[in-house]
Design an enzyme around this catalytic site. Structure first.
Site, PDB file in Angstrom:
ATOM      1  CG  ASP A 191      -2.083   1.276   1.083  1.00  0.00           C
ATOM      2  OD1 ASP A 191      -1.875   2.040   0.279  1.00  0.00           O
ATOM      3  OD2 ASP A 191      -3.254   0.958   1.951  1.00  0.00           O
ATOM      4  NE  ARG A 242      -4.342   3.328  -0.085  1.00  0.00           N
ATOM      5  CZ  ARG A 242      -5.613   2.734   0.206  1.00  0.00           C
ATOM      6  NH1 ARG A 242      -6.731   3.264  -0.295  1.00  0.00           N
ATOM      7  NH2 ARG A 242      -5.450   1.720   0.881  1.00  0.00           N
TER       8      ARG A 242
END
Length: 218
Positions: free
Chosen positions: A134, A136
């Site tokens: 991930d 982000r």
């Protein structure tokens, strides 16, 4: 975590929304100057926060396949539709973040899909490509909230923070480190299909998403 620098509202414009099921909502879209990652993120203001109330906020990462084409491999499209209705009722903001594929981009996401078809889960497929599970970062989201005047982000709105519409504990944790007061985390519904059950199960088992797993496995 160092606190993000300031961003400012660049423009605002009314956008009437109509979804494929006929649901309609009125949104005001905000654009920004000075976001840390330079991306063209949007904030949609929906509904009206009651006096003394807390805005309901959704950080929604862009998903072309789910949001636009209705892909059943994820739950992004149904979450977007649900979020607009819930936020319109409670008053708050939907932050539409240009973070396709949990930050790895559209083409890489499609390559990861091919690896998932060979048996890897959504996270292992990313790492098999040499990419983060991930990728982000929510610094820009914190800047957007501050620019919108939400207290707890350096703003002066007097709302005392936000209620976060999310199943993902990392969103709340990152926002907290960035100075955003997350009063509570509100889970989304379980948007299950035959094509996304492995994906949703991995989100629960690998990254602690608050999805009722019994609904997935029967």
């Amino acid at each position: 975590m160092p606190q993000p620098g300031s961003a400012t509202v660049r423009s605002r414009v009314r956008i009437p929304l109509t979804f494929p099921d006929g649901y309609r909502a009125e949104a005001e879209a905000f654009t920004f100057h000075g976001l840390a990652d330079g991306a063209e993120h949007l904030a949609l203001a929906l509904g009206a926060v009651p006096d003394g109330g807390t805005p309901l906020v959704r950080l929604h990462s862009e998903c072309l396949t789910g949001d636009v084409f209705g892909s059943d491999r994820c739950d992004c499209g149904p979450q977007l539709r649900e979020s607009v209705e819930l936020i319109s009722g409670a008053g708050g903001y939907l932050l539409y973040l240009r973070q396709e594929g949990r930050g790895i981009g559209l083409y890489n996401k499609l390559d990861a899909y091919a690896l998932q078809d060979s048996g890897l889960d959504t996270y292992d497929a990313n790492t098999a490509l040499g990419l983060p599970e991930d990728g982000r970062d929510y610094t820009a989201a914190a800047q957007m909230l501050a620019a919108l005047g939400i207290d707890g982000t350096g703003g002066t709105g007097g709302t005392g923070g936000i209620d976060l519409l999310s199943n993902n504990p990392d969103k709340a944790a990152q926002l907290g480190r960035l100075g955003v007061t997350v009063r509570r985390r509100v889970p989304t519904g379980v948007h299950l299909s035959a094509s996304n059950v492995r994906y949703l199960t991995a989100k629960v088992e690998r990254t602690g998403h608050s999805i009722e797993l019994s609904r997935l496995v029967g």
